[in-house]
Write a protein that holds these residues in place. Structure first.
Motif, short mmCIF file in Angstrom:
data_model
loop_
_atom_site.label_atom_id
_atom_site.label_comp_id
_atom_site.label_asym_id
_atom_site.label_seq_id
_atom_site.Cartn_x
_atom_site.Cartn_y
_atom_site.Cartn_z
N LEU A 33 0.59 -1.02 0.02
CA LEU A 33 -0.18 0.22 0.04
C LEU A 33 0.58 1.17 0.12
N VAL A 91 -1.68 -1.53 -5.88
CA VAL A 91 -2.65 -2.13 -4.13
C VAL A 91 -2.99 -0.76 -3.89
N SER A 92 -4.46 -0.96 -3.53
CA SER A 92 -4.95 0.43 -3.11
C SER A 92 -5.55 0.27 -1.31
N TYR A 93 -6.06 1.14 -0.77
CA TYR A 93 -7.25 1.07 -0.19
C TYR A 93 -8.17 1.96 -0.29
N THR A 94 -7.77 3.35 0.03
CA THR A 94 -8.43 4.19 -0.05
C THR A 94 -7.55 4.17 -2.24
N PRO A 95 -9.02 3.88 -2.72
CA PRO A 95 -9.09 4.18 -3.94
C PRO A 95 -8.02 5.25 -5.06
N LEU A 96 -7.36 5.18 -6.22
CA LEU A 96 -5.69 5.93 -6.02
C LEU A 96 -6.41 6.61 -7.53
N THR A 121 -7.28 -5.53 -8.27
CA THR A 121 -7.24 -4.21 -7.16
C THR A 121 -7.78 -3.10 -7.66
N HIS A 122 -9.09 -3.18 -8.57
CA HIS A 122 -9.52 -2.52 -8.55
C HIS A 122 -9.60 -0.56 -9.15
#
Lengths: 299, 299
Positions: free
Chosen positions: A82, A107-112, A141-142
């Motif tokens: 991340l 890879v992200s949590y908050t969308p990049l 990864t979305h």
């Protein structure tokens, strides 16, 4: 042939219930793939559970693989994580251990945003001298790479390749022609999503990032070699026999199927990291049947 | 009033460029929220960058918050992480530090099945005595809770609440009525997505998990108190003045807007973790204007 051409085989990374890597297991699996003549090994890919392993354990896995096959088979190391600083540290670890290349998913949590992804890649690509492959994998990864972003990334000196997912629409051949006509064409362009591998290989893609190659490397090589020789009939024949396995990849996720296949073939007893569960017995039976369907003419 | 009722305020977690938590900053922010009379503080939520912090840094943040407001304002701790064993360890850390409750999202890399998510929650809920809130946040986690899964989870003794996202279709009131009529009705049912908070509060939801509450706790309390008193006119009036802020939450992501707002209000100088970027100047100006629009009648 460049690092990101041909068959890149993605093995599991055997580890125990606490995420401690089984270095003997890594050495055995990578030696198996090297002996089968794969063009590179994609260590710590999605199937290699990179996201579930600490920095220290990832480094132990790299060290084991280098010890086992370094200098004989190129090693491409998944370094997705991340934080940008953490990804830079993972890249430096891979370089220090003697790996040959890097593979990184956004890879992200908050969308990049596109700009955030660009700067993340630029910072990590600049952290080592190793060639880096962009890991474009929106189903996991979305994150969606815009054409502008891929073109900007192609201009970064150490970025050497892109690993493309199955096209959301249209054919691989059309997508490949479009990409090669523009700035992305300076990169090696490979494909993942094993069920479109035959199409991508016949369309002349540079590389196949293969889950199948992680447990049936000889069969995967057969496809790549046949495509390289223009033998479309053999590619289509192999691919037809692989349909039951591709159906299971899509139904259960290729990672779960890879673990079941590796157990069935006697290559490793490792289980996926919880919360991921091994396939239940009836589904493991389906994997065994799919393996029989694609391998009974082999060996 | 139970732990997961009323206004739960979600602050940022100030940290430096290397992910080292600023414990003084955590103490200051949590003290500010406690003094404003929020019903609980959601430490290490999405806005609190839990996904970007190590276990050790998360624990330092919890310790700072407990030292600052423990015993006065309940602390709910975000414990999401990819591995089940790691999530259990984070839950035990929170309990050991004196937190009051847990909040967990089904974060994943390989997409989880419903059964995998169930066993993950069961294992983590069983690791401590703390009440746990299910963090249902498909826009970030890309995991969708089926009705069956939520109903099974509601039967786990320490699972006490669910944090629901804006309904994909239909009204909050309809969704809430449907959930309360079934097994999920034994849980506290709260909502996140600040732009639907007014609707959810007027529909009688149990709690609001609020990003706004992390930097304008008094304004957020005004909405909750008005809704509790049946004063729909005040709720609607506040909400109308918040529309510019909600529009920015949706355009830029509430985390980036929260950082800009916190800077503008002089509450912290912290920046989000790279690869996340601070909003550029023109967008920060929009945040400042939106804050003026919703606060000029306040104070």
């Amino acid at each position: 042939m460049s690092l990101f051409h041909g068959l890149s085989a993605f093995p599991i990374t055997p580890a125990d219930d606490h995420g401690v890597v089984d270095v003997e297991g890594v050495m055995r699996l990578t030696a198996h793939l090297s002996a089968a003549g794969v063009d590179s090994i994609g260590l710590l890919g999605s199937t290699g559970i990179y996201a579930y392993l600490t920095r220290a354990e990832r480094r132990r896995a790299i060290r084991a693989a280098v010890q086992s096959v370094g200098g004989r088979t190129p090693l491409v190391i998944g370094i997705g994580t991340l934080r940008t600083d953490d990804a830079q540290a993972l890249a430096r670890d891979a370089e220090a251990e003697g790996a040959d290349g890097l593979l990184m998913a956004p890879v992200s949590y908050t969308p990049l945003t596109q700009e955030e992804a660009y700067r993340h890649y630029a910072a990590v690509a600049g952290a080592t001298h190793l060639p880096l492959c962009i890991y474009n994998n929106p189903s996991t990864t979305h994150f969606t790479f815009g054409t502008d972003l891929l073109e900007r990334l192609a201009g970064i000196p150490t970025i050497a390749a892109v690993k493309m997912p199955p096209p959301p629409e249209g054919s691989v051949a059309d997508e490949l022609a479009r990409l090669r006509a523009g700035p992305v064409g300076k990169l090696s362009i490979g494909y993942s999503g094993d069920w479109i591998a035959a199409e991508a290989l016949l369309a002349g893609c540079d590389g196949w990032f293969s889950v199948l190659g992680g447990f049936l490397p000889t069969l995967a090589r057969t496809l790549v070699t046949a495509a390289r020789n223009g033998d479309a009939a053999t590619v289509r024949h192999c691919n037809a026999r692989l349909q039951p396995l591709w159906a299971l990849f899509r139904a259960f996720g290729s990672l779960r199927v890879a673990y079941a296949a590796i157990h069935h073939l006697g290559l490793s007893e490792a289980q996926p990291p919880r919360p991921l569960l091994p396939l239940p017995d009836p589904d493991r039976q389906k994997v065994a049947e799919a393996l029989r369907a694609c391998t009974e003419e082999q060996a």
